[in-house]
Design an enzyme around this catalytic site. Structure first.
Site, PDB file in Angstrom:
ATOM      1  N   ARG A   1      -0.716  -7.007 -10.654  1.00 41.15           N
ATOM      2  CA  ARG A   1       0.127  -6.333 -10.602  1.00 41.15           C
ATOM      3  C   ARG A   1       1.424  -6.573 -11.135  1.00 41.15           C
ATOM      4  NH1 ARG A   1      -4.161  -3.961  -8.251  1.00 41.15           N
ATOM      5  NH2 ARG A   1      -4.516  -4.034  -6.181  1.00 41.15           N
TER       6      ARG A   1
ATOM      7  N   GLU B   1       4.612   1.642 -10.608  1.00 35.93           N
ATOM      8  CA  GLU B   1       3.327   2.936 -11.627  1.00 35.93           C
ATOM      9  C   GLU B   1       3.253   3.765 -10.274  1.00 35.93           C
ATOM     10  OE1 GLU B   1       0.375   0.281 -12.485  1.00 35.93           O
ATOM     11  OE2 GLU B   1      -0.813   0.803 -10.995  1.00 35.93           O
TER      12      GLU B   1
ATOM     13  N   HIS C   1      -3.868   1.174 -15.329  1.00 37.41           N
ATOM     14  CA  HIS C   1      -4.083   0.252 -14.460  1.00 37.41           C
ATOM     15  C   HIS C   1      -5.417   0.584 -14.788  1.00 37.41           C
ATOM     16  CE1 HIS C   1      -3.195  -1.182 -10.551  1.00 37.41           C
ATOM     17  NE2 HIS C   1      -4.435  -1.684 -10.931  1.00 37.41           N
TER      18      HIS C   1
HETATM   19  C1  GLV Z   1      -7.308  -3.459  -9.350  1.00 37.91           C
HETATM   20  O1  GLV Z   1      -6.634  -2.858  -9.671  1.00 37.91           O
HETATM   21  C2  GLV Z   1      -8.068  -4.245  -7.584  1.00 37.91           C
HETATM   22  O2  GLV Z   1      -7.090  -4.801  -6.972  1.00 37.91           O
HETATM   23  O3  GLV Z   1      -9.153  -3.885  -7.530  1.00 37.91           O
END
Ligand code: GLV
Length: 327
Positions: free
Chosen positions: A240, A269, A287
């Protein structure tokens, strides 16, 4: 009896929307508009359930304004967009999508680490700019992945899947740091060694971050931590944004205090720290670590399973706060 109303906060596979229509009155979002907290609160009025993603924050203020809400089903394994204590206090079940994305996300983390170590994005940009006019012996020399020390911060399901790839596929020495060590039975097949965080940073050839975001992990990697790393090391973040202090990382990359980074997640982000955008020695992706068609389908189906079970008297497969709600 009238059917429960649910909100699909973001766009999702049409087949999943149709499946949910068999059980619920569905308010969906095919235009994939991202709602402000006020808009989300307005659309949640009268809804018993919601399918959410990381872009929807579910907190005490929203929950107080949505008293009919009974379940929030996140289509993600991470759930730092949920205030779990507030959900539990409001009697709202929260669910996520673990397991179905583990191997896909580990594949991507490994790929990003390799891309950083072997300078793939940087050399590709060089080629596309038309600058490749001659070969030379030291052109884009990077660092080896095979046989190197793989250092994993956060040794949950995805961390262990990355460790397996490194140990069994690439002959890497695996060290890790986590809230709690693995069992000897889990460590043995990958010969993983638990170390303290400073040792992890000092010994890492390739550091991969796979820990959940929380107040406790905010800026777990900042300038003090980066200062412990080898100048030849790489850092990969698929966890994250906010776990890494992006400004401190950009400075370390600029000054070559570490060699390279691979980043799939960013503080704030989709905005990306402008200094990162100008650096050659960082691979940047938007991401997408769990983004394969099969895995995104599995995540959406699992979120739908949770929603259906929670609102039709079943047992949701992957609850987060079920134990807290029972108390
Ligand atoms: C993506 O970042 C998730 O947490 O599934």
């Amino acid at each position: 009896m009238s059917r429960p109303h649910v909100l699909l906060a973001r766009a999702v596979f049409p087949a999943v929307v149709e499946r949910l229509r068999e059980h619920f009155e569905v308010d969906d979002n095919p235009a994939d508009i991202i709602h402000s907290p006020a808009q989300l609160t307005a659309r949640l009025q009268g809804k018993a359930g919601a399918m959410t993603t990381g872009s929807e924050r579910i907190d005490a203020v929203l929950l107080a304004a949505c008293p009919e809400l009974r379940v929030v089903a996140n289509m993600a394994v991470g759930y730092n967009n949920f205030d779990i204590a507030a959900c539990t206090a409001a009697g709202v079940l929260a669910t996520n999508t673990p397991d179905v994305l583990t191997e896909t996300t580990a594949d991507f983390g490994f790929a990003l680490m390799m891309a950083a170590a072997r300078r793939m994005a940087e050399s590709e940009h060089f080629l596309r700019r038309g600058e490749w006019t001659r070969w030379s012996y030291d052109m884009f020399t990077g660092s080896d992945v095979h046989g190197a020390t793989l250092a994993i911060l956060g040794m949950g399901r995805i961390g262990q899947a990355i460790a397996r790839r490194g140990a069994l596929g690439f002959g890497m020495r695996v060290i890790y740091h986590n809230r709690s060590p693995l069992t000897p039975e889990q460590e043995a097949p990958i010969q993983a060694r638990y170390v303290d965080k400073a040792t992890l940073l000092r010994e890492a050839d390739h550091l991969v971050l796979v820990l959940p975001y929380s107040a406790a992990s905010h800026h777990a990697i900042g300038s003090a931590e980066l200062a412990l790393m080898k100048p030849t090391a790489t850092l990969t973040n698929i966890a994250r944004g906010g776990i890494v202090d992006d400004a401190a990382l950009a400075a370390a990359l600029h000054e070559r205090r570490i060699a390279a980074a691979g980043l799939d997640v960013f503080e704030g982000e989709p905005a990306v720290h402008p200094a990162l955008l100008t650096l050659p020695n960082v691979v940047l992706t938007p991401h997408i670590a769990s983004a394969t068609v099969a895995t995104r389908r599995a995540m959406a189906e699992l979120a739908a399973d949770n929603l259906v079970a929670a609102l039709t008297g079943g047992t949701p497969p992957t609850p987060i706060n079920a134990a807290g709600l029972k108390r």
